[in-house]
Design an enzyme around this catalytic site. Structure first.
Site: not given
Ligand code: AMP
Length: 207
Positions: A13, A88, A127, A153, A164
């Site tokens: 994404k 999400r 990654r 990360r 996740r």
């Molecule tokens: P991402 O970079 O999109 O993979 O997000 C990393 C982490 O941030 C996720 O595993 C969640 O802990 C938190 N996070 C990001 N976006 C959301 C969302 N829309 N709702 C809830 N938690 C989020």
């Protein structure tokens, strides 16, 4: 262009959002990036989010909905946006529907990027991000240059990635029927090089 990118962690994404941002001249709005910035800045929100993120858990709906509401009001988002990692949960999707209705705008596309779970695991654990440029690399498929300043990360460790992916299956996959009803859901095979995936995606949304 008002578009949502849906897909499991490490489905691509962020990489695709960066390309679409350039192509359509609209900002990428990533709740993950916003939360990581809050963690780095050590704000109260960042401290709350840090523990949840490291545990592979979702941050509460009210928190991310608030972040997106504020961000969508900024001037650069008036001409459109690419949402990456939001919504999400069904509650987030419903809040976004209500917000867009208030703003008097609709969604053009929701693009679901499909990648099998074993490949998602490998993508996430290998990654790396360049701290200075934000550029995303993969140690096997898209190796970084030798002078890159890499970070892994905290939530891309194997055990956390599993959690996740489970959170995605349990909560985010439920959004697909929600968006299918709107008739603007497009599915893209996310296996292949970033360029190949971009080509498939563009043919779905511009073709
Ligand atoms: P991402 O970079 O999109 O993979 O997000 C990393 C982490 O941030 C996720 O595993 C969640 O802990 C938190 N996070 C990001 N976006 C959301 C969302 N829309 N709702 C809830 N938690 C989020």
């Amino acid at each position: 262009m008002r578009l949502i990118l849906l897909g499991a962690p490490a489905s691509g994404k962020g990489t695709q959002a960066a390309v679409l941002t350039e192509k359509f001249g609209v900002p990428k709005i990533s709740t993950g990036d916003m939360l990581r910035a809050a963690v780095k800045a050590g704000t109260p929100l960042g401290r709350e989010a840090d523990t949840l993120m490291k545990g592979g858990k979702l941050v509460p709906d009210s928190v991310v909905i608030g972040l997106v509401e504020e961000r969508l009001k900024e001037s650069d988002a008036q001409k459109g946006f690419i949402l990456d990692g939001f919504p999400r949960t069904v509650a987030q999707a419903e809040a976004l529907d209500a917000l867009l209705k208030r703003l008097g705008v609709g969604l053009d596309f929701i693009v679901q990027i499909d990648v099998p779970r074993d490949l998602l695991m490998e993508r996430a654990t290998l990654r790396r991000t360049d701290k200075r440029t934000g550029q995303i690399y993969h140690l096997k498929y898209s190796p970084p240059p030798s002078d890159a300043d890499l970070e892994h990360r905290a939530d891309d460790q194997e055990e956390t990635v599993k959690k996740r992916l489970d959170a995605y299956d349990a909560q985010t996959a439920a959004l697909l029927p929600h968006y299918e009803q709107l008739g603007v859901l497009r599915r893209v095979d996310g296996v292949g090089s970033p360029k190949e995936v971009t080509t498939r995606m563009l043919s779905q949304i511009t073709g």
